[in-house]
Design a protein around this motif. Structure first.
Motif, mmCIF file in Angstrom:
data_model
loop_
_atom_site.group_PDB
_atom_site.id
_atom_site.type_symbol
_atom_site.label_atom_id
_atom_site.label_comp_id
_atom_site.label_asym_id
_atom_site.label_seq_id
_atom_site.Cartn_x
_atom_site.Cartn_y
_atom_site.Cartn_z
ATOM 1 N N ASN A 147 -44.692 -14.253 19.726
ATOM 2 C CA ASN A 147 -43.264 -14.542 19.870
ATOM 3 C C ASN A 147 -42.498 -13.389 20.511
ATOM 4 N N LYS A 148 -43.139 -12.240 20.664
ATOM 5 C CA LYS A 148 -42.561 -11.146 21.442
ATOM 6 C C LYS A 148 -42.934 -11.267 22.913
ATOM 7 N N VAL A 149 -44.156 -11.756 23.180
ATOM 8 C CA VAL A 149 -44.660 -11.809 24.552
ATOM 9 C C VAL A 149 -44.097 -12.993 25.328
ATOM 10 N N TRP A 150 -44.121 -14.183 24.743
ATOM 11 C CA TRP A 150 -43.828 -15.393 25.523
ATOM 12 C C TRP A 150 -42.372 -15.541 25.960
ATOM 13 N N PRO A 151 -41.377 -15.055 25.227
ATOM 14 C CA PRO A 151 -40.002 -15.193 25.736
ATOM 15 C C PRO A 151 -39.782 -14.502 27.079
ATOM 16 N N GLY A 152 -40.560 -13.476 27.373
ATOM 17 C CA GLY A 152 -40.433 -12.809 28.660
ATOM 18 C C GLY A 152 -41.142 -13.518 29.786
ATOM 19 N N LEU A 153 -41.904 -14.556 29.455
ATOM 20 C CA LEU A 153 -42.699 -15.269 30.450
ATOM 21 C C LEU A 153 -42.241 -16.704 30.673
ATOM 22 N N VAL A 154 -41.595 -17.289 29.698
ATOM 23 C CA VAL A 154 -41.171 -18.694 29.767
ATOM 24 C C VAL A 154 -39.677 -18.770 29.474
ATOM 25 N N SER A 155 -38.917 -19.194 30.447
ATOM 26 C CA SER A 155 -37.477 -19.329 30.266
ATOM 27 C C SER A 155 -37.172 -20.383 29.206
ATOM 28 N N GLY A 156 -36.321 -20.045 28.278
ATOM 29 C CA GLY A 156 -35.961 -20.994 27.232
ATOM 30 C C GLY A 156 -37.015 -21.159 26.163
ATOM 31 N N TYR A 157 -37.928 -20.205 26.062
ATOM 32 C CA TYR A 157 -38.992 -20.281 25.049
ATOM 33 C C TYR A 157 -38.391 -20.455 23.656
ATOM 34 N N GLN A 158 -38.946 -21.394 22.913
ATOM 35 C CA GLN A 158 -38.552 -21.630 21.534
ATOM 36 C C GLN A 158 -39.762 -21.410 20.645
ATOM 37 N N ARG A 159 -39.575 -20.687 19.577
ATOM 38 C CA ARG A 159 -40.687 -20.395 18.683
ATOM 39 C C ARG A 159 -41.206 -21.667 18.018
ATOM 40 N N PRO A 160 -42.524 -21.824 17.953
ATOM 41 C CA PRO A 160 -43.059 -22.920 17.141
ATOM 42 C C PRO A 160 -43.033 -22.535 15.672
ATOM 43 N N GLN A 161 -43.209 -23.494 14.821
ATOM 44 C CA GLN A 161 -43.461 -23.227 13.414
ATOM 45 C C GLN A 161 -44.961 -22.992 13.226
ATOM 46 N N THR A 162 -45.303 -22.265 12.192
ATOM 47 C CA THR A 162 -46.705 -22.024 11.856
ATOM 48 C C THR A 162 -46.920 -22.388 10.399
ATOM 49 N N VAL A 163 -47.956 -23.178 10.133
ATOM 50 C CA VAL A 163 -48.317 -23.540 8.766
ATOM 51 C C VAL A 163 -49.719 -23.014 8.484
ATOM 52 N N ILE A 164 -49.854 -22.262 7.425
ATOM 53 C CA ILE A 164 -51.161 -21.809 6.943
ATOM 54 C C ILE A 164 -51.480 -22.645 5.714
ATOM 55 N N PHE A 165 -52.585 -23.387 5.780
ATOM 56 C CA PHE A 165 -52.860 -24.342 4.703
ATOM 57 C C PHE A 165 -54.256 -24.135 4.130
ATOM 58 N N ALA A 166 -54.483 -24.780 3.016
ATOM 59 C CA ALA A 166 -55.776 -24.708 2.346
ATOM 60 C C ALA A 166 -56.266 -26.116 2.074
ATOM 61 N N GLY A 167 -57.405 -26.449 2.621
ATOM 62 C CA GLY A 167 -58.034 -27.732 2.320
ATOM 63 C C GLY A 167 -57.599 -28.845 3.234
ATOM 64 N N SER A 168 -56.390 -29.357 3.040
ATOM 65 C CA SER A 168 -55.890 -30.439 3.875
ATOM 66 C C SER A 168 -54.387 -30.309 4.011
ATOM 67 N N VAL A 169 -53.864 -30.983 5.048
ATOM 68 C CA VAL A 169 -52.437 -30.852 5.322
ATOM 69 C C VAL A 169 -51.942 -32.126 5.989
ATOM 70 N N PHE B 240 -53.170 -23.685 10.619
ATOM 71 C CA PHE B 240 -54.367 -22.864 10.459
ATOM 72 C C PHE B 240 -54.827 -22.879 9.005
ATOM 73 N N ASP B 241 -56.112 -23.176 8.793
ATOM 74 C CA ASP B 241 -56.755 -22.917 7.510
ATOM 75 C C ASP B 241 -57.625 -21.686 7.709
ATOM 76 N N PRO B 242 -57.351 -20.572 7.025
ATOM 77 C CA PRO B 242 -58.100 -19.336 7.264
ATOM 78 C C PRO B 242 -59.602 -19.460 7.046
ATOM 79 N N THR B 243 -60.045 -20.451 6.239
ATOM 80 C CA THR B 243 -61.478 -20.607 6.020
ATOM 81 C C THR B 243 -62.205 -21.018 7.299
ATOM 82 N N PHE B 244 -61.464 -21.512 8.294
ATOM 83 C CA PHE B 244 -62.093 -21.876 9.564
ATOM 84 C C PHE B 244 -62.808 -20.692 10.187
ATOM 85 N N PHE B 245 -62.263 -19.495 10.014
ATOM 86 C CA PHE B 245 -62.873 -18.336 10.651
ATOM 87 C C PHE B 245 -64.259 -18.037 10.081
ATOM 88 N N ASP B 246 -64.471 -18.368 8.794
ATOM 89 C CA ASP B 246 -65.814 -18.249 8.219
ATOM 90 C C ASP B 246 -66.750 -19.265 8.853
#
Length: 289
Positions: free
Chosen positions: A98-120, A145-151
């Motif tokens: 969110n620091k990098v993309w506003p300088g590259l895309v005019s009108g950049y809007q931040r997405p939401q991020t959800v970190i979940f466990a199991g199901s969502v 993102f479910d962090p267990t994916f990285f395992d």
């Protein structure tokens, strides 16, 4: 260590959800992962493709945990913790993106991020479990993102557990958000969801390229959040990009491809990383994928 500095992280756009284990609309192994992710990216409820919750068990999938527990962990994140804790690494990566993309895309809007466990449950893309891996839902402009994916990525798919490799995964999903803002996902829908030169493959390869653009710029300047990126860290990203190519996950028959081959995923990340320019990432204007 990849993040530099100290102090708290911006957690304003990040929330936790945790419904634990259960039976939902998707599951069934690596062969279905690419199908389901493609459905989510294209704004389709996976149940419409896979036939509903009753047919696909996800028992044993997920790490459990409640919304409040995940939220507490998110709120406790600092830059220092991001170098050792996976949840905080996701949060810190969103801060950097969110620091990098506003300088590259005019009108950049931040997405939401959800970190979940199991199901969502999403607002517009149906339900998902950790079995599908991280995904972006255009309907609610949220990366999940479910962090267990990285395992799973390391232990079952042969990817790297290096910090930058995990950050690449987060950056890829934010790449889908950039595409949504620019209208690329609508363009992809007109070009089909399967096949070596389909809209889905072009969309995924462009998101890889956008992840490379972020990596190029994430360690640039005195206010950058990342320490200078090393060759070994890039090698970790390459290992992961190779591990999640369609030819590795679903075989050499390109008729069913949705994400591109291992070679293509590496190539387009590298194009973005070497250029640092999103204009080099136009996978829709070339057949040389």
């Amino acid at each position: 260590m990849t993040f530099r500095g100290d102090g708290p992280l911006d957690t304003g756009g990040v929330s936790g959800r945790g419904s634990g284990r259960g039976r939902v609309a998707i599951g069934g192994g690596v062969g279905l992962v690419v199908v389901v992710i493609a459905a989510l990216v294209f704004g389709i409820n996976p149940a419409d493709i896979l036939g509903g919750a009753g047919d696909y068990s996800t028992d044993g999938v997920g790490s459990g945990g409640s919304d409040s527990e995940i939220d507490q962990q998110i709120q406790s994140c600092t830059i220092e913790k991001a170098n050792t804790d996976t949840v905080c690494r996701i949060v810190a990566t969103t801060n950097s993106l969110n620091k990098v993309w506003p300088g590259l895309v005019s009108g950049y809007q931040r997405p939401q991020t959800v970190i979940f466990a199991g199901s969502v449950a999403t607002d517009g893309c149906g339900s998902a479990t950790s079995a599908v891996g991280p995904f972006y839902c255009p309907a609610d402009q949220t990366a999940y993102f479910d962090p267990t994916f990285f395992d799973t990525l390391q232990q079952q798919l042969g990817g790297s557990n290096g910090p930058l490799a995990q950050e690449y995964v987060v950056a890829h999903e934010f790449g889908h958000h950039v595409q949504h803002l620019l209208g690329a996902d609508a363009q992809a829908r007109r070009m089909g969801s399967k096949g070596a030169k389909s809209g889905s493959v072009r969309l995924e390869l462009q998101a890889d390229c956008y992840a490379g653009v972020w990596a190029n710029r994430a360690d640039d300047g005195p206010d950058a959040m990342l320490e200078p990126i090393t060759k070994d860290q890039i090698a970790d990203v390459i290992t992961t990009a190779k591990a999640i190519g369609d030819d590795r996950l679903s075989g050499s028959n390109s008729d069913g491809w949705t994400h591109g081959s291992s070679t293509q995923r590496v190539r387009w990340f590298t194009i973005g990383y070497e250029s640092g320019d999103p204009q080099t990432c136009d996978t829709f204007a070339t057949d040389n994928l």
